[in-house]
Write a protein that holds these residues in place. Structure first.
Motif, PDB file in Angstrom:
ATOM      1  N   ASP A  96      28.644  18.007 -17.569  1.00  0.00           N
ATOM      2  CA  ASP A  96      29.698  18.673 -17.207  1.00  0.00           C
ATOM      3  C   ASP A  96      30.187  16.758 -18.533  1.00  0.00           C
ATOM      4  O   ASP A  96      29.902  15.817 -18.475  1.00  0.00           O
ATOM      5  CB  ASP A  96      29.620  17.553 -16.011  1.00  0.00           C
ATOM      6  CG  ASP A  96      30.547  16.886 -15.249  1.00  0.00           C
ATOM      7  OD1 ASP A  96      31.852  17.431 -14.947  1.00  0.00           O
ATOM      8  OD2 ASP A  96      31.408  16.165 -13.743  1.00  0.00           O
ATOM      9  N   TYR A  97      31.515  17.461 -18.738  1.00  0.00           N
ATOM     10  CA  TYR A  97      31.947  16.608 -19.741  1.00  0.00           C
ATOM     11  C   TYR A  97      32.583  14.766 -19.154  1.00  0.00           C
ATOM     12  O   TYR A  97      32.476  14.522 -20.298  1.00  0.00           O
ATOM     13  CB  TYR A  97      33.320  17.493 -20.180  1.00  0.00           C
ATOM     14  CG  TYR A  97      34.363  16.303 -20.742  1.00  0.00           C
ATOM     15  CD1 TYR A  97      33.622  16.675 -22.878  1.00  0.00           C
ATOM     16  CD2 TYR A  97      35.009  16.237 -21.113  1.00  0.00           C
ATOM     17  CE1 TYR A  97      34.591  16.089 -23.178  1.00  0.00           C
ATOM     18  CE2 TYR A  97      35.957  15.263 -21.508  1.00  0.00           C
ATOM     19  CZ  TYR A  97      35.716  14.858 -23.288  1.00  0.00           C
ATOM     20  OH  TYR A  97      36.619  14.086 -23.862  1.00  0.00           O
ATOM     21  N   GLU A  98      33.043  15.093 -17.683  1.00  0.00           N
ATOM     22  CA  GLU A  98      33.740  14.156 -16.957  1.00  0.00           C
ATOM     23  C   GLU A  98      32.304  12.930 -17.390  1.00  0.00           C
ATOM     24  O   GLU A  98      32.712  12.085 -16.732  1.00  0.00           O
ATOM     25  CB  GLU A  98      34.266  14.089 -16.057  1.00  0.00           C
ATOM     26  CG  GLU A  98      35.777  15.108 -16.534  1.00  0.00           C
ATOM     27  CD  GLU A  98      35.516  16.250 -16.852  1.00  0.00           C
ATOM     28  OE1 GLU A  98      36.126  17.113 -16.941  1.00  0.00           O
ATOM     29  OE2 GLU A  98      34.187  17.438 -15.892  1.00  0.00           O
ATOM     30  N   GLU A  99      31.209  14.200 -16.744  1.00  0.00           N
ATOM     31  CA  GLU A  99      30.038  12.899 -16.941  1.00  0.00           C
ATOM     32  C   GLU A  99      29.107  12.226 -17.579  1.00  0.00           C
ATOM     33  O   GLU A  99      28.724  10.749 -18.024  1.00  0.00           O
ATOM     34  CB  GLU A  99      29.092  13.427 -16.309  1.00  0.00           C
ATOM     35  CG  GLU A  99      28.125  12.582 -15.328  1.00  0.00           C
ATOM     36  CD  GLU A  99      26.549  13.663 -14.711  1.00  0.00           C
ATOM     37  OE1 GLU A  99      25.428  13.007 -14.513  1.00  0.00           O
ATOM     38  OE2 GLU A  99      27.283  15.137 -14.296  1.00  0.00           O
ATOM     39  N   MET A 100      29.182  13.090 -19.044  1.00  0.00           N
ATOM     40  CA  MET A 100      28.983  12.511 -20.115  1.00  0.00           C
ATOM     41  C   MET A 100      29.066  13.855 -21.416  1.00  0.00           C
ATOM     42  O   MET A 100      29.126  15.062 -21.281  1.00  0.00           O
ATOM     43  CB  MET A 100      27.501  12.437 -20.305  1.00  0.00           C
ATOM     44  CG  MET A 100      27.034  11.979 -21.861  1.00  0.00           C
ATOM     45  SD  MET A 100      26.777  10.526 -22.045  1.00  0.00           S
ATOM     46  CE  MET A 100      25.283   9.577 -20.770  1.00  0.00           C
ATOM     47  N   LEU A 113      31.922  20.454 -25.425  1.00  0.00           N
ATOM     48  CA  LEU A 113      32.942  19.938 -24.655  1.00  0.00           C
ATOM     49  C   LEU A 113      34.171  20.777 -23.600  1.00  0.00           C
ATOM     50  O   LEU A 113      33.340  21.129 -22.975  1.00  0.00           O
ATOM     51  CB  LEU A 113      33.727  21.600 -25.988  1.00  0.00           C
ATOM     52  CG  LEU A 113      33.146  21.948 -27.105  1.00  0.00           C
ATOM     53  CD1 LEU A 113      32.954  22.911 -28.477  1.00  0.00           C
ATOM     54  CD2 LEU A 113      33.752  20.256 -28.130  1.00  0.00           C
ATOM     55  N   ASP A 114      35.265  20.349 -23.751  1.00  0.00           N
ATOM     56  CA  ASP A 114      35.847  19.904 -22.261  1.00  0.00           C
ATOM     57  C   ASP A 114      36.018  20.898 -22.065  1.00  0.00           C
ATOM     58  O   ASP A 114      36.872  22.373 -23.033  1.00  0.00           O
ATOM     59  CB  ASP A 114      36.471  18.633 -21.977  1.00  0.00           C
ATOM     60  CG  ASP A 114      37.415  19.069 -20.719  1.00  0.00           C
ATOM     61  OD1 ASP A 114      36.364  18.505 -19.719  1.00  0.00           O
ATOM     62  OD2 ASP A 114      38.903  19.393 -20.170  1.00  0.00           O
ATOM     63  N   VAL A 115      36.166  22.625 -20.649  1.00  0.00           N
ATOM     64  CA  VAL A 115      36.389  23.193 -20.133  1.00  0.00           C
ATOM     65  C   VAL A 115      37.539  23.101 -18.653  1.00  0.00           C
ATOM     66  O   VAL A 115      37.009  21.648 -18.725  1.00  0.00           O
ATOM     67  CB  VAL A 115      35.574  24.146 -19.861  1.00  0.00           C
ATOM     68  CG1 VAL A 115      35.016  24.889 -21.414  1.00  0.00           C
ATOM     69  CG2 VAL A 115      35.080  23.853 -18.851  1.00  0.00           C
ATOM     70  N   ASN A 116      38.252  23.630 -17.703  1.00  0.00           N
ATOM     71  CA  ASN A 116      38.736  23.145 -17.009  1.00  0.00           C
ATOM     72  C   ASN A 116      38.057  23.700 -15.862  1.00  0.00           C
ATOM     73  O   ASN A 116      38.427  24.513 -14.871  1.00  0.00           O
ATOM     74  CB  ASN A 116      40.335  24.374 -16.972  1.00  0.00           C
ATOM     75  CG  ASN A 116      41.181  23.638 -16.411  1.00  0.00           C
ATOM     76  OD1 ASN A 116      41.150  22.560 -15.199  1.00  0.00           O
ATOM     77  ND2 ASN A 116      42.407  23.994 -15.657  1.00  0.00           N
ATOM     78  N   ASP A 117      37.263  23.029 -15.248  1.00  0.00           N
ATOM     79  CA  ASP A 117      36.465  23.298 -14.681  1.00  0.00           C
ATOM     80  C   ASP A 117      36.661  22.301 -13.382  1.00  0.00           C
ATOM     81  O   ASP A 117      35.699  22.084 -12.357  1.00  0.00           O
ATOM     82  CB  ASP A 117      35.032  22.979 -14.919  1.00  0.00           C
ATOM     83  CG  ASP A 117      34.492  21.719 -15.366  1.00  0.00           C
ATOM     84  OD1 ASP A 117      34.842  21.218 -16.047  1.00  0.00           O
ATOM     85  OD2 ASP A 117      33.621  21.350 -16.021  1.00  0.00           O
ATOM     86  N   ASN A 118      37.549  21.232 -13.360  1.00  0.00           N
ATOM     87  CA  ASN A 118      37.742  20.070 -11.929  1.00  0.00           C
ATOM     88  C   ASN A 118      38.789  20.799 -11.817  1.00  0.00           C
ATOM     89  O   ASN A 118      39.715  20.578 -12.170  1.00  0.00           O
ATOM     90  CB  ASN A 118      37.287  19.197 -12.556  1.00  0.00           C
ATOM     91  CG  ASN A 118      35.702  18.978 -12.970  1.00  0.00           C
ATOM     92  OD1 ASN A 118      35.143  18.111 -12.155  1.00  0.00           O
ATOM     93  ND2 ASN A 118      36.034  18.267 -13.951  1.00  0.00           N
ATOM     94  N   ALA A 119      38.679  21.129  -9.995  1.00  0.00           N
ATOM     95  CA  ALA A 119      40.640  21.028  -9.679  1.00  0.00           C
ATOM     96  C   ALA A 119      40.751  20.210  -9.584  1.00  0.00           C
ATOM     97  O   ALA A 119      40.391  18.900  -9.169  1.00  0.00           O
ATOM     98  CB  ALA A 119      40.209  21.769  -8.735  1.00  0.00           C
ATOM     99  N   PRO A 120      41.813  20.446  -9.127  1.00  0.00           N
ATOM    100  CA  PRO A 120      42.979  18.651  -9.122  1.00  0.00           C
ATOM    101  C   PRO A 120      43.059  17.556  -7.317  1.00  0.00           C
ATOM    102  O   PRO A 120      42.153  18.505  -6.558  1.00  0.00           O
ATOM    103  CB  PRO A 120      44.952  18.929  -8.529  1.00  0.00           C
ATOM    104  CG  PRO A 120      44.584  20.610  -9.499  1.00  0.00           C
ATOM    105  CD  PRO A 120      43.461  20.899  -9.327  1.00  0.00           C
ATOM    106  N   GLU A 121      42.660  16.774  -7.289  1.00  0.00           N
ATOM    107  CA  GLU A 121      41.849  16.251  -5.915  1.00  0.00           C
ATOM    108  C   GLU A 121      42.994  15.553  -5.234  1.00  0.00           C
ATOM    109  O   GLU A 121      44.168  14.773  -6.455  1.00  0.00           O
ATOM    110  CB  GLU A 121      40.533  14.708  -6.391  1.00  0.00           C
ATOM    111  CG  GLU A 121      39.719  15.716  -6.399  1.00  0.00           C
ATOM    112  CD  GLU A 121      38.832  14.794  -7.162  1.00  0.00           C
ATOM    113  OE1 GLU A 121      38.690  13.331  -6.830  1.00  0.00           O
ATOM    114  OE2 GLU A 121      37.691  15.394  -7.638  1.00  0.00           O
ATOM    115  N   VAL A 122      43.810  15.904  -3.823  1.00  0.00           N
ATOM    116  CA  VAL A 122      44.667  15.024  -3.683  1.00  0.00           C
ATOM    117  C   VAL A 122      44.114  13.848  -2.325  1.00  0.00           C
ATOM    118  O   VAL A 122      43.196  15.037  -1.536  1.00  0.00           O
ATOM    119  CB  VAL A 122      45.586  16.413  -2.919  1.00  0.00           C
ATOM    120  CG1 VAL A 122      46.839  15.730  -2.575  1.00  0.00           C
ATOM    121  CG2 VAL A 122      46.136  16.656  -3.752  1.00  0.00           C
TER     122      VAL A 122
END
Length: 1748
Positions: A303-307, A335-344
């Motif tokens: 998870d790029y957002e985590e580490m 490397l970051d990929v688009n794996d997190n959907a937006p959160e509302v």
């Protein structure tokens, strides 16, 4: 006898001598002797003469193992039969002696021979393996080390098995051999150190030589491998590896493959890869490494957002001891990929929204974010559905949900809004958040009834409180705004009641305020009130309240509750025939009238007048004349009530007539009244006088003499009848037409323009309706089609109808014309307060549709111009939104009887409203644009750890709020999911610190640490964004992962070896997190820090000087880390370094030889010995493992188990002293060092014998079966007994059970003979199960047994015996030839042929004398089956020919010699009714008074004649019919019947005597001749008969005498004189007396029979004896019943010897033995006549005779 005793004594002496010398016949033979080699002259040594060995069958008896020798049949010599191998026969036992048993027959004798097989040197020494390998470590194995070797084995014994050993020449090893006769040890000794680099493998040859002549040898190859020492560590080809991985990679993705090499060989060069001990738990959780291949793979997703990067320390370690290792580092960049959907998130939600909210109202605040970075994190939002809400972006990632269109709660009460977010990735990811926005209600809808006018039908005399109908008004509002209450309008209606005046509707009905149910307050009276019209008001509970009205028309239906009432007579003037009436009761009246004599038929005398207060059929009256009934002179008109004459009046009608007339109506139930009319019949003058004297209160009677009024009345009545018929016909036609139209299929019902038609019930009609719910209304396309009013009665709502609160939903049942909708599927919702009828609508009365179609004029008359606002269905009007009950925008004028329906409601101006909305929308867009341009212009900064209450900034002032506005407009922060630790001060509007502000907790290692806050302001709802930066201070010291770290380093490690260390971490950022390291002073270790600009530092501990475990086993150091803050903070970690030992000492046992004694019955798990060895090394080098390197013999490997850790030897199998008496186990102790070192010892286990083997019994010879006439002393079997144990445990004694009739005789040590001691009887015991029991002398003793089954062979010593000596068989005559009569059975206890019985009829065994034939043998009548004993009939039997047949049956067995047995069979033939009666000629030859003659006319009939004189008295015998029946018993009992003439004739026939006599005195009227037909029948089943015809001539007395004088001997004389008649009379009297006596005796016999038949009996006697012959009378017969007792009664008569009673044969008693295939004798012998079997006999089958 003396000779026998002498022979027995001689045998005992011989046995004793044989036992003393013990196996005196001994032979010796070398092994491997050729087949045919003579061992000894056995027959000669046993004292047998020439020829005896073959004649007496001299032979060897097998003892369970192959002896390889045999006895030559001719010479009786013992010769070798096959290869004789001493090792196979005796193994290592010496000497090898075989004990043989020699058997001689006639008589049976046994001898014992001992054969010794001597050894020759025919087996060379043999090693267990051809090649044996050793591994010896270089350098560490010192000279003098000993390595045990496994010796060879030799199958020979004695000197042939003595072995010597030698080793091939070499400079490193020598051989050490120590041996004696019991044990031997062989050891390889190291004499010079080994060097693997000089010679890695040594090849030697070990030779073993035995002591035979010539000697034999055996060899084994010794392969000695030199083990390598681990002196080289593995080396990586790179120190740092760099890898890039996408964060979405799946688990199992390959990251990198590492490679390290080791210069050593074998296990020292095998490298394994491990994560370093410094690797974090997170790294070990995410990554996995293959120990053997060095492959690193993912275990879970990154998870790029985590580490965004990882550093992995990897260690390569060899498998040496001690192991050596090296390290490397792998840097993984994610490397970051688009794996997190937006959160509302919904930060604020203001619901519900009132339906009158203005456009632009903010409903909710939303925050949108995406954890991805770059384009993957950019989000755009939309809302669905697009109306009536929209999204307005207020800041980056913040949106407001605003109202864009006006709301209508009645159209949509709640909105499901979905906010959709989509990022900019490829492919894009989406998310959504659902919002439920309820719309709150405003009271903008008035209640509306489903119908403007309700028609209600109610029957009169209803109960007070009865429900009349249910009204329902719909209000689309909710809660209080839609809660409707009902009431009757005070001025809404009423009714004018006769005699009372105007009464309001509220005095008759009331309506339930909640449910709308209409109740009756009092019973309704149709005669008082027919129609009641009133208004009902529906008011909601809103503010202000709105209302709606409906008109109710209540029609009262008539009930038959009034009886007819008689009226006084009409008119005052008198007339001819006047009736006067006086009322005597409520429903009856007394009337009178006069009528003149001779009044013609049809004259009207009076008219009864009555009236009924009801209407319709209930008031339609009919008149009936009740009294007098029948055909009287008066009648009453059915509907006119006129009393008239039915015929002319006569004087016979009497002076007065009383008429009762009943008046009834046609109601249900009918009610009536009664009138009594008294009619006086007078002369014409008296009638005129009566009429002239009558007053005004009398009823006038109308005369018909030429009166014109009478003719007129008659004409009127005729026309009335015609009218009634016409009306009835029309009514019937209307009903038929209605039914045809009602149920016939139709496409349209047409109605045209015209005025409304009011249908009223006629006087004879009533309101009617149908229960069908369907209604169809179709109209054409003409104008003015709204002039039809159709009413449907009110009924309760159908079951299961839906309800809104308490008001049911109106259903629509009206259809359309030509497919176009006429009325919608939903009811019209009416809003007017006082308009009674809508312009067009549907009225529903409890789910029954009523349609009002009114013309314009009617609308004006009924409703005026009352304003109407209706919720029309779009299918009709085409208006509305969305197809759901839209509202029309017709102007609605307030006014509900002076009260406004919607107070203050003024429609807004459309243009003005549009301008205001556009201006507001423009201002909002400008503000949003300005806010987007300046970005988050409000920014603040605050250091971490600021105290609570610290002012961050003046937020209200920076946002442009005036004083007081922050509190008034509720200025506040909105949570973003994590604690911000700041808040807004309510009074001042400043942003202050609310709790501890920790930058590391809020942002971690991120820099800078910026918090984005959302600030909310209400009235109107607005959102602002504030950015707060938290700055770092040096508040965290460096921290190591652990306070203490342990390291293990081998003392053989070389200087320069590097050991990686895990550095410290600092939670701060920037300069506060820059770390430096230092190490405490040490001469052996130094610190190396390697920094990189791109990656973090690497820290290593470097070995500077070799370690010595004996000098210093542990080194203690301190590692210090300092940060770059001011002031600097430090952290420390203790390093504890343990020096690993080298394996340089071999294990040593405390004994070289262990000796153990063990009982052979020791259980599994028994401890045998515990060996102990010590190793002066430390750690794993001192950990020992024990193994058994060799066991002699080899089977010991499966018997003993060595614990490799403790050195305990335990039993795992069973020891057997008889198999192996001692074991030698070689034990090796090996340490865990590398290379491992070992020491050796030997364990000698001696097995002690116990009594664990039970004796064994073998049957060497068995001579069975034994003949039952065998002599005592016969040898039945030879047995051999042995026990594998030794000493007392192996001594055996034997017994036999049962002790008789067999016994045991010992013939030699371990040999016994089983001999016969008593005589045998096979019929008593056919087989013996003998058990030979053996018991040894051990303690406790063991026992064994051998079972022998000795069958006894049969001798024919028993003759067949029948179950009965005499068989009685009953058979009906006329049986079929070949029918089975009975089954005989004879038992022979012998077996097989001796017991197989055959049956035959004895030739001289019996027969019968047949009348007319003479003597005939029994074999001509019956035969018997030779095998089964079945008795067959050879021909049909005839009772008249043969009554009893007695013969003998013989049973013969098949033995040698054959034995036989006899039985007598008595066959009784039972009579059948197979003979018809035969008429006999008349008896006597002399004439007499009244004689008869005969002439045969056929086989079954005879013609007789007789004379009788005129006047012969009654009872005179004219003739006697004589007949006989060849059958017997009842079959021969005859009766006589007079067949013709039938009826009461002058003659009769005696029932059993056959006498024809006169029944009365003969008269001339009887005619000159009478023909009598007499039938003679027997009593058989079926009955048989014969017919006699008697012709009786009636003559004068003289003629009769003349006829008698001229008659011959064949005629029957007739009595012709008075004296003859008197004599005949006297005879008849005596005959009557005799019949009476006989009848009395018969009755007495029947009574006695019954008493004896059913009387209880104390005993039943039966027994063998001769058959009893009983003679039956002429009227007796054989009979029997189903009961087991038998009683027979006969009369005393001679010559009736045709009935015999026999005692039945009984079966053999229960429990008698059956004989092979012979079945059990049946309990009853059956006949073969085809009839059912006789009942079961019993012991009382023979009974004493009773008189008949």
């Amino acid at each position: 006898m003396g000779a026998c005793r002498g022979a027995l004594l001689l045998v005992l002496v011989l046995q004793l001598a044989w036992a003393l010398v013990g196996g005196q016949v001994r032979y010796s033979v070398p092994e491997e002797a050729k087949a045919g080699t003579v061992v000894g002259r056995l027959a000669q040594d046993l004292g047998l003469e020439a020829g005896e060995p073959e004649a007496r069958r001299l032979r060897l008896v097998s003892q369970g193992r192959r002896a390889s020798v045999e006895v030559s049949g001719a010479s009786g010599a013992l010769v070798v039969s096959s290869r004789l191998d001493r090792e196979e026969l005796c193994g290592k036992s010496a000497p090898c002696s075989l004990r043989l048993e020699v058997l001689v027959e006639r008589p049976l004798r046994v001898f014992h021979v001992e054969l010794e097989v001597t050894d020759i040197n025919d087996n060379a020494p043999v090693f267990r393996v051809n090649e044996e390998a050793f591994t010896i470590a270089e350098y560490t194995t010192l000279p003098g080390s000993r390595f045990p070797l496994e010796g060879a084995s030799d199958a020979d014994v004695g000197a042939n098995a003595q072995l010597t050993y030698s080793l091939s020449p070499n400079e490193h090893f020598s051989l050490d051999h120590n041996g004696n006769e019991h044990s031997s040890s062989l050891t390889l000794v190291l004499t010079k150190p080994l060097d693997r680099e000089t010679m890695p493998i040594h090849h030697l040859v070990l030779t073993a030589t035995d002591g035979g002549r010539p000697p034999l040898t055996g060899t084994v190859k010794l392969v000695i491998s030199v083990l390598d020492v681990n002196d080289n560590a593995p080396q990586f080809n790179q120190s740092v590896y760099k890898v890039k991985v996408l964060e979405g990679s799946e688990a199992g993705t390959h990251i990198i493959t590492l490679n390290a090499t080791d210069l050593d060989e074998g296990v020292n060069s095998e490298v394994i890869y491990l994560f370093s001990r410094h690797a974090s738990a997170e790294v070990k959780e995410i990554f996995s490494i293959d120990e053997n291949k060095g492959e690193i793979r993912l275990q879970r997703n990154l998870d790029y957002e985590e580490m965004d990067n990882y550093e992995i320390q990897v260690e390569a370690r060899d498998k040496g001891s001690p192991p050596l290792s090296s390290h490397c580092k792998i840097v993984v960049e994610v490397l970051d990929v688009n794996d997190n959907a937006p959160e509302v998130w919904v930060t604020s939600l203001s619901v519900p929204v009132p339906e009158d909210a203005a456009v632009g109202t903010v409903v909710a605040l939303l925050s949108v974010s995406d954890r991805d970075s770059g384009a993957n994190g950019r989000v755009r939002c939309t809302v669905w559905p697009s109306a009536p809400f929209g999204l307005v972006s207020t800041f980056a990632g913040s949106y407001s949900l605003v109202l864009q269109e006006a709301l209508d709660r009645e159209r949509v009460s709640e909105y499901e809004v979905e906010v959709r977010a989509e990022d900019g990735g490829a492919p894009p990811l989406r998310a959504n958040r659902g919002l439920r926005v309820p719309v709150s209600d405003v009271n903008d809808n008035a209640p509306a009834f489903t119908q403007a006018v309700y028609t209600v039908l109610a029957r009169e005399n209803n109960a007070a409180g009865a429900e009349l109908a249910r009204l329902w008004a719909r209000d689309p509002d909710e809660a209080g705004n839609g809660r409707v209450s009902y009431s009757v309008a005070e001025s809404g209606g009423g009714a004018a009641v006769s005699g009372v005046g105007w009464r309001p509707a509220s005095s008759y009905v009331s309506v339930d305020a909640e449910s709308g149910r209409l109740w009756a307050l009092q019973p309704l009276d149709y005669e008082e009130l027919q129609v009641l019209q009133f208004e009902v008001r529906a008011v909601d509970a809103g503010e202000p309240a709105l209302c709606g009205n409906a008109t109710v028309q209540l029609f009262v239906l008539d009930e038959n509750d009034n009886a007819p009432v008689l009226l006084p007579a009409a008119g005052d003037g008198p007339s001819a025939g006047v009736a006067v009436s006086t009322v005597s009761g409520a429903d009856s009246g007394a009337l009178w009238a006069w009528a003149t004599w001779g009044a013609p038929a049809g004259q009207v005398l009076a008219k009864i007048r009555a009236v009924d207060a009801d209407s319709g059929y209930n008031a339609w009256l009919r008149y009936e004349l009740w009294e007098p009934r029948g055909k009287g002179p008066f009648r009453v008109g059915l509907y006119s009530g006129e009393v008239s004459t039915t015929r002319a009046l006569e004087e016979a009608d009497g002076p007065r007539q009383r008429l009762v007339i009943v008046v009834r109506d046609h109601g249900e139930p009918a009610r009536s009244a009664t009138a009594t009319l008294s009619v006086s019949l007078v002369e014409g003058a008296e009638a005129a006088l009566a009429v002239s004297g009558s007053g005004s209160s009398r009823l006038g009677l109308r005369t018909v003499e030429g009166s014109a009024s009478v003719a007129s009345a008659t004409t009127t009545n005729v026309w009335l009848v015609v009218a009634i018929c016409v009306v009835s016909s029309l009514f019937l036609l209307a009903v038929v037409l209605y039914g045809a139209a009602r149920w016939a299929p139709r496409s349209a019902v047409l109605s045209g323009p015209g005025p409304a038609t009011l249908v009223c019930a006629s006087e004879v009609g009533s309101w009617s309706y149908s229960q069908r719910q369907s209604r169809s209304l179709c109209v054409t396309d003409g104008a003015g089609k709204s002039d039809l009013m159709v009413f449907s009665p009110n009924f309760p709502p159908p079951p299961g109808s839906a309800a809104k609160e308490t008001q049911p939903e109106a259903s629509s049942l009206l259809q359309t014309v030509s497919g176009a909708p006429f009325l919608s599927s939903r009811p019209f919702l009416l809003r007017p307060c006082h308009s009674l009828y809508p312009p067009s609508g549907q009225l529903l009365v409890d789910s029954y549709p009523v349609v009002l179609l009114l013309s314009d004029a009617q609308k004006r008359r009924v409703g005026g111009s009352a304003p109407v606002r209706a919720a029309e269905n779009p299918a009709v009007s085409g208006g509305g939104r969305g197809g759901e009950g839209g509202r029309t925008e017709e102007p609605v004028h307030p006014g509900c009887g002076g009260e406004p329906c919607w107070p203050g409601w003024v429609p807004p101006a459309p243009m003005a409203m549009g301008g205001v909305c556009r201006g507001a929308l423009l201002r909002v867009l400008v503000l949003q644009l300005a806010w987007a341009l300046v970005g988050g212009q409000v920014r603040y900064s605050v250091p971490e750890e600021a105290k609570a209450g610290t002012v961050v900034g003046r937020l209200a002032q920076d946002l442009g709020l005036e004083a007081g506005e922050p509190e008034a407009r509720r200025l506040r922060l909105v949570s973003q999911g994590r604690r911000a630790s700041v808040e807004v001060s309510g009074a001042s509007g400043a942003l202050v610190v609310s709790s501890r502000l920790d930058r590391e907790e809020l942002c971690g290692k991120s820099a800078p640490c910026s918090l984005r806050l959302e600030v909310l302001v209400e009235r109107p709802l607005r959102v602002f964004h504030v950015e707060l930066e938290v700055t770092d201070i040096n508040d965290n010291a460096p921290v190591f992962p652990a306070a203490r770290k342990n390291l293990s380093i081998a003392e053989s490690s070389l200087p320069g070896t590097r050991f990686p260390l895990e550095g410290a971490s600092d939670a701060d950022v920037g300069a506060n997190a820059q770390l430096s390291y230092s190490l405490s002073s040490s001469e052996h270790f130094a610190l190396d820090l390697h920094r990189s600009e791109e990656y973090r530092e690497s820290l290593f501990l470097v070995l500077r000087k070799p370690l010595d475990r004996e000098t210093m086993p542990i080194h203690r150091l301190v590692l210090t880390a300092s940060d770059g803050g001011r002031p600097a903070l430090m952290g420390t970690m203790d390093l504890v370094i343990s020096v690993l030992d080298a394996n340089d000492n071999a294990p040593q046992f405390n004994q070289s030889v262990y000796k153990v004694q063990l009982l052979e019955n020791a259980t599994e798990g028994t401890l045998v010995a515990r060996v102990n060895a010590t190793d002066p090394d430390a750690g794993s080098n001192a950990e020992l493992t024990f193994t058994a390197s060799n066991t002699f013999p080899q089977k010991g490997l499966n018997i003993f188990l060595l614990n490799p850790e403790t050195g305990e030897i335990r039993l795992t199998g069973a020891l057997d002293f008889e198999d192996v008496r001692s074991y030698e186990i070689q034990i090796e102790a090996t340490d865990q060092g590398t290379p491992p070192l070992s020491g050796h010892c030997k364990v000698v286990v001696e097995v002690l014998d116990v009594n664990d083997n039970a004796p064994e019994v073998w049957v060497t010879s068995l001579s069975v079966p034994v003949s039952e006439d065998a002599a005592v002393g016969t040898v039945v079997a030879l047995l051999s007994v042995s026990d594998r144990d030794s000493g007392a445990n192996g001594r055996v004694r034997c017994t036999v059970w049962p002790p008789v009739p067999f016994g045991l005789v010992s013939t030699f040590a371990g040999s016994y003979s089983l001999v016969l001691q008593e005589a045998l009887d096979r019929e008593r015991v056919s087989q013996y199960d003998v058990e030979v029991r053996a018991e040894d002398g051990g303690a406790p003793p063991l026992r064994a047994s051998r079972s022998l089954r000795v069958p006894v062979s049969d001798v024919n010593d028993n003759a067949p015996a029948f179950a009965q000596a005499v068989y009685t068989v009953l058979a009906r005559e006329n049986n079929a030839a070949g029918a089975e009569l009975a089954r005989l059975w004879a038992r022979d206890p012998d077996e097989a042929g001796n017991g197989r019985v055959s049956y035959s009829v004895a030739e001289s065994g019996g027969g019968a004398a047949v009348s007319g034939v003479g003597w005939r043998p029994a074999s001509s009548y019956v035969s018997v089956d030779a095998e089964s004993g079945r008795l067959w009939a050879l021909q049909p039997l005839d009772y008249e020919e043969l009554q009893v047949l007695q013969f003998e049956v013989r049973a013969v067995d098949a033995g040698e010699p054959a034995l036989c047995g006899n039985a007598t069979v008595q066959l009784f033939v039972l009579d059948e009714n197979d003979n018809a009666p035969v008429l006999l000629p008349p008896a006597g030859g002399g004439p007499g008074a009244g004689s008869a003659g005969s002439a045969a006319s056929g086989a079954g009939s005879t013609e007789l004649w007789a004379w009788a004189s005129w006047g012969a008295p009654a009872g005179q015998v004219l003739a006697k019919i004589r007949a006989v029946d060849a059958d017997s018993g009842y079959n021969a009992w005859l009766r006589y019947e007079l067949w013709e003439p039938r009826g009461k004739g002058p003659f009769r026939v005696g029932l059993y005597s056959g006498e024809v006599s006169t029944a009365r005195a003969l008269e001339e009227a009887d005619g000159p001749r009478q023909r009598l037909v007499i039938v003679v029948r027997d009593h058989g089943e079926p009955a048989r008969s014969a017919t006699a015809t008697l012709s009786v001539s009636l003559v004068e007395g003289a003629e009769a005498a003349l006829a008698a004088a001229n008659s011959d001997s064949s005629r029957v004389a007739l009595a012709a004189a008075e004296g003859g008649a008197a004599s005949a009379t006297t005879t008849n009297v005596w005959l009557v007396v005799a019949i009476c006596v006989v009848s009395s005796l018969f009755l007495l016999a029947v009574v006695l029979y019954g008493a004896a038949r059913w009387a209880p009996r104390s005993a039943v006697l039966s027994g063998p004896g001769p058959a009893t012959l009983v003679c039956a009378s002429e009227v007796g017969s054989w009979s029997y019943s189903q009961r087991q007792s038998r009683s027979l009664c006969v009369t005393d008569g001679a010559g009736k010897s045709d009935l015999m009673v026999f005692s039945p044969n009984f079966p053999p008693p229960p429990g008698s033995a059956a004989k092979e295939t012979h079945p059990e004798a049946p309990s009853l012998l059956q006949t073969v006549s085809g009839a059912s079997s006789f009942p079961s006999p019993s012991a009382d089958a023979v009974c004493p005779l009773s008189p008949f």
